[in-house]
Design an enzyme around this catalytic site. Structure first.
Site, short mmCIF file in Angstrom:
data_model
loop_
_atom_site.label_atom_id
_atom_site.label_comp_id
_atom_site.label_asym_id
_atom_site.label_seq_id
_atom_site.Cartn_x
_atom_site.Cartn_y
_atom_site.Cartn_z
N ASP A 176 72.27 29.98 61.40
CA ASP A 176 73.05 28.73 61.68
C ASP A 176 74.47 29.11 60.95
O ASP A 176 74.60 30.32 60.45
CB ASP A 176 72.41 27.57 60.77
CG ASP A 176 73.22 26.17 60.75
OD1 ASP A 176 73.77 26.09 61.73
OD2 ASP A 176 73.25 25.85 59.70
N SER A 177 75.42 28.35 61.02
CA SER A 177 76.82 28.43 60.33
C SER A 177 76.53 28.45 58.68
O SER A 177 77.52 29.20 58.18
CB SER A 177 77.83 27.31 60.84
OG SER A 177 76.88 26.15 60.47
N TYR A 221 81.16 25.66 61.87
CA TYR A 221 81.41 25.95 63.37
C TYR A 221 82.08 24.92 64.10
O TYR A 221 82.79 25.12 64.77
CB TYR A 221 80.39 26.34 64.11
CG TYR A 221 79.73 27.74 63.69
CD1 TYR A 221 80.29 28.79 62.92
CD2 TYR A 221 78.58 28.23 64.19
CE1 TYR A 221 79.57 29.93 62.78
CE2 TYR A 221 77.99 29.54 64.08
CZ TYR A 221 78.60 30.33 63.14
OH TYR A 221 77.99 31.64 63.18
N GLY A 222 81.89 23.64 63.44
CA GLY A 222 82.13 22.42 64.22
C GLY A 222 83.63 22.24 64.89
O GLY A 222 83.92 21.48 65.77
N CYS A 233 71.26 25.84 65.28
CA CYS A 233 72.48 25.25 65.28
C CYS A 233 72.90 24.84 66.37
O CYS A 233 72.90 25.67 67.58
CB CYS A 233 73.57 26.33 64.80
SG CYS A 233 75.18 25.77 64.72
N THR A 256 75.78 23.62 67.46
CA THR A 256 77.00 23.71 68.04
C THR A 256 77.07 25.37 68.46
O THR A 256 77.58 25.44 69.60
CB THR A 256 77.97 23.74 66.63
OG1 THR A 256 78.13 22.59 66.12
CG2 THR A 256 79.42 24.20 67.23
N CYS A 309 73.24 17.83 64.68
CA CYS A 309 73.63 18.95 64.03
C CYS A 309 72.67 19.17 62.68
O CYS A 309 71.88 18.14 62.22
CB CYS A 309 74.84 18.53 63.40
SG CYS A 309 75.69 19.82 62.05
N THR A 310 72.18 20.45 62.68
CA THR A 310 71.16 20.70 61.78
C THR A 310 71.40 20.24 60.43
O THR A 310 70.26 20.22 59.45
CB THR A 310 70.55 22.04 61.86
OG1 THR A 310 71.60 23.18 61.61
CG2 THR A 310 69.99 22.26 63.21
N HIS A 311 72.56 20.27 59.82
CA HIS A 311 73.18 20.11 58.72
C HIS A 311 72.64 18.72 58.47
O HIS A 311 72.58 18.25 57.09
CB HIS A 311 74.58 20.19 58.19
CG HIS A 311 74.61 21.72 58.19
ND1 HIS A 311 75.06 22.57 58.89
CD2 HIS A 311 75.20 22.12 57.00
CE1 HIS A 311 75.47 23.64 58.63
NE2 HIS A 311 75.60 23.55 57.37
N1 DGL Z 1 74.58 23.16 61.69
C1 DGL Z 1 75.42 23.11 62.91
C2 DGL Z 1 74.92 22.40 64.17
O1 DGL Z 1 73.69 22.06 64.22
C3 DGL Z 1 76.98 23.27 62.62
C4 DGL Z 1 77.44 22.61 61.45
C5 DGL Z 1 78.97 23.32 61.43
O2 DGL Z 1 78.97 24.43 61.24
O3 DGL Z 1 79.75 22.65 61.88
O4 DGL Z 1 75.63 21.91 65.16
#
Ligand code: DGL
Length: 253
Positions: free
Chosen positions: A6-7, A38-39, A69, A71, A180-182
């Site tokens: 992931d990021s 990454y977003g 992730c 994204t 988004c996994t976060h």
């Molecule tokens: N965790 C990521 C996702 O599922 C991206 C979060 C990020 O880096 O902006 O989209």
């Protein structure tokens, strides 16, 4: 070895589901902490990072990759598959399909990064799986960064969560997709706002099941976990208990 990336910390929510499904498998988790988030990055930048991480994991004997992730999956999973035709790649995409199947009000929302929210892939998923329901796409800039900084109790974040979610609930949304996994780590905060008015949709367990189907002999390892990062790898282990994933720390080598 199964490589998961992931990021940053968000993909640890997927890793937790993977470890539940494949308790004896060996994993490398890679967090691209030098480039998170990454977003707000361009497709080109994200693809470049995903391909570099793919190389890293392949060179560390990963025979199966999980893109934890949304994204990165949306933007670069095809390029990653093309670069490693011999390695199965499991991606994660917002759970539009289960949300559209389960909704009773006919209105669902998708919370995602700006890159995912603006992607053609998301529009395609909506057309494909949610033709008969109304879909509200809500980009949530800054949320992933709060998780990354472990600022889960920040009052400014809580206020922003409320400001974005309340209007969706007023529109009658009854399923809210964590795209988004976060955002899995924001589930307690989201649940506080949502109460019983809507259900959160998280597809980490579905990704784990798909990985399990492809794992074959990789399911039978020693249950070990390596944590890699492009910056401050030591912070990853320290973050585990803060994200209520302290049980994973015992696996780390
Ligand atoms: N965790 C990521 C996702 O599922 C991206 C979060 C990020 O880096 O902006 O989209």
């Amino acid at each position: 070895m199964i490589g998961v990336f992931d990021s940053g910390l968000g993909g640890l929510s997927v890793l937790a589901a993977l470890v539940d499904a494949l308790p004896s498998a060996n994993f490398i988790y890679f967090a691209d902490t030098a480039h998170v988030p990454y977003g707000n990055k361009s497709e080109e930048q994200i693809q470049c990072r995903v391909l570099a991480i793919g190389e890293h994991l392949a060179s560390h004997d990963c025979d199966l990759l999980v893109v934890a992730c949304n994204t990165a999956t949306t933007t670069a999973v095809q390029a990653l598959r093309a670069a490693h035709p011999g390695i199965p790649v499991v991606g994660i995409e917002p759970g539009i399909k289960p949300a559209a199947q389960e909704t009773r009000s006919g209105r669902i929302a998708v919370l995602a990064t700006e890159a995912t929210a603006n992607s053609q892939r998301l529009q395609h998923l909506i057309r494909q799986h949610a033709g008969n329901v109304e879909v509200f796409v809500e980009p949530c800039p800054g949320w992933a960064t709060h998780v990354e900084m472990l600022q889960l109790g920040d009052p400014a974040l809580a206020a922003d969560v409320r400001a974005r979610i309340e209007p969706l609930l007023e529109k009658g949304v009854d399923r809210i997709v964590l795209g988004c996994t976060h955002y899995s780590f924001l589930a307690p905060l989201l649940t506080e706002v949502v109460g019983t008015r809507a259900q959160l949709v998280d597809v980490a367990a579905a990704v784990a099941r798909q990985t399990q189907r492809l794992a074959g002999g990789l399911a039978h390892g020693s249950g070990l976990l390596q944590l890699h990062a492009s910056a401050h790898p030591e912070r990853l282990r320290a973050a585990l208990p803060r994200l209520h994933l302290g049980h994973l720390a015992a696996r780390v080598i």
